[in-house]
Design an enzyme around this catalytic site. Structure first.
Site, PDB file in Angstrom:
ATOM      1  NE  ARG A  81      37.585  -2.179 -10.875  1.00  0.00           N
ATOM      2  CZ  ARG A  81      36.348  -1.769 -10.852  1.00  0.00           C
ATOM      3  NH1 ARG A  81      35.367  -2.629 -10.669  1.00  0.00           N
ATOM      4  NH2 ARG A  81      36.057  -0.501 -11.003  1.00  0.00           N
ATOM      5  NE  ARG A  90      34.622  -0.754 -15.301  1.00  0.00           N
ATOM      6  CZ  ARG A  90      33.960   0.128 -14.578  1.00  0.00           C
ATOM      7  NH1 ARG A  90      33.209  -0.263 -13.599  1.00  0.00           N
ATOM      8  NH2 ARG A  90      34.020   1.402 -14.843  1.00  0.00           N
ATOM      9  CG  ASP A  93      32.268  -3.301 -12.077  1.00  0.00           C
ATOM     10  OD1 ASP A  93      32.593  -3.265 -10.874  1.00  0.00           O
ATOM     11  OD2 ASP A  93      31.392  -2.574 -12.559  1.00  0.00           O
TER      12      ASP A  93
END
Length: 164
Positions: A81, A90, A93
């Site tokens: 990330r 993303r 997460d």
């Protein structure tokens, strides 16, 4: 050992592999008790991005909340990330949703997760593994919070994907 609930989400690159890597990391760093089904979900807030895969993991940890958060941020970086815009796309997460019945309110850490109760993409998988867990601020179980949201047409259980 304190029971903890994590939410995992990804919408970039190989989404299944991103989730697998996050689960493997959680298995190394915590005692994983249950892994939810995978849900494909429409992005919320910032809708101009690919669909997400979301899931939850119920586990136990001996780490304090602040130490656990630091380890989660390290895991996200290890998986690949990079910083992006808030609520944007993303690679991975990993959010700490619940830490036992503790309430933490610090600038860098809020537990329970402040938007947990409004997010179907969190509550649907959370109900798979922690339906009876009670939100320490709302005073309602995960299952009750999920029911309160009503129908969730943009949260689709992907029974073809099993990552446990």
């Amino acid at each position: 050992m304190v029971p903890v609930l994590f939410a995992l989400g990804t919408n970039l690159d190989d989404r299944e592999d991103n989730l697998r890597r996050a689960i493997a990391w959680l298995r190394r760093e915590t005692t994983v008790d249950a892994v939810s089904a995978v849900y494909e979900t429409a992005p919320m807030y910032d809708t101009d991005q690919p669909a997400f895969l979301n899931m939850c993991v119920a586990a136990r940890t001996g780490l304090a909340p602040e130490a656990l958060l630091a380890r989660l941020k390290a895991a996200e970086a290890e998986i690949g990330r990079v910083p992006s815009r808030p609520n944007g796309p993303r690679l991975i997460d990993i959010d700490l949703l619940l830490y036992g019945d503790r309430v933490v309110g610090r600038p860098d850490l809020v537990v329970p997760h402040p938007r947990m109760a409004e997010r179907g993409f969190v509550l649907a998988p959370a109900a798979d593994v922690a339906a009876g867990w009670v939100h320490p601020v709302e005073g309602r179980s995960v299952a009750e919070l999920l029911r309160a949201l009503g129908p969730l047409p943009d949260v689709i259980r992907r029974d073809d994907l099993r990552l446990d």
